[in-house]
Design an enzyme around this catalytic site. Sequence first.
Site, PDB file in Angstrom:
ATOM      1  N   THR A  97       0.974  -3.348   3.762  1.00 33.21           N
ATOM      2  CA  THR A  97       2.210  -3.355   4.511  1.00 33.21           C
ATOM      3  C   THR A  97       2.264  -4.409   5.590  1.00 33.21           C
ATOM      4  OG1 THR A  97       2.467  -0.992   4.225  1.00 33.21           O
ATOM      5  CG2 THR A  97       3.845  -1.995   5.861  1.00 33.21           C
ATOM      6  N   LYS A 147       9.742   0.027   1.817  1.00 27.97           N
ATOM      7  CA  LYS A 147       9.263   0.508   3.105  1.00 27.97           C
ATOM      8  C   LYS A 147      10.266   0.274   4.229  1.00 27.97           C
ATOM      9  CE  LYS A 147       4.787  -0.905   1.450  1.00 27.97           C
ATOM     10  NZ  LYS A 147       3.763  -1.924   1.604  1.00 27.97           N
ATOM     11  N   GLY A 174      11.604   0.591   9.304  1.00 26.82           N
ATOM     12  CA  GLY A 174      10.521   0.162   8.430  1.00 26.82           C
ATOM     13  C   GLY A 174       9.241   0.820   8.892  1.00 26.82           C
ATOM     14  N   SER A 191      -0.911  -4.295   8.252  1.00 30.68           N
ATOM     15  CA  SER A 191      -2.108  -5.109   8.085  1.00 30.68           C
ATOM     16  C   SER A 191      -1.822  -6.605   8.173  1.00 30.68           C
ATOM     17  CB  SER A 191      -2.800  -4.781   6.761  1.00 30.68           C
ATOM     18  OG  SER A 191      -1.935  -5.040   5.679  1.00 30.68           O
TER      19      SER A 191
END
Length: 186
Positions: free
Chosen positions: A16, A48, A61, A140
């Site tokens: 993500t 997402k 999100g 990440s």
Amino acid sequence: MQASPSAHGPTPWHSTTIIGVHRGGKTVIAGDGQVSMGNTVMKPNARKVRRIGEGGKVVAGFAGATADAFTLFERLEKKLEQYSGQLLRATVELTKDWRTDKYLRNLEALMIVADGENLLVLTGNGDVLEPEGGIAAIGSGGNYALAAARALADYEQDAEVIARKAMAVAAELCVFTNGNVTVETL
């Protein structure tokens, strides 16, 4: 998406990148579609980023465990209903619950939410943060996207262009982020 490793559970989930950019009266939230488990891509096209609330006037999100994120989406929608669509009030009330409720406190997710006026980052620590310079990123690949967007902000005025280019940089650098991007604009 990321879950805590467990002695009895599956490999930790990673992935993500979500970015929010507010510029020139326009707000964009973009996110990649990759869900990974260990070194395996489990799904390349997860969504997402989505519109929530009455009339889809709020975009959210998430980065974190999927089930936890859905729980937070639902809770935020209820708070938006309760507080007549006032995003700032709804997010403050949600993060109070998130921090103090025994069940919610264990949720592992972060959110970026926006309406026409506000761009906010929500955390399980009870934080409702308004990002510096109208740019926020989580996940990440968040730091890669954030750095790229801040560099672009001096040269580019269009929020969507900044978000898309920043997501492309994150997808090139973060193995848990792909180029399958969902973009929602306010």
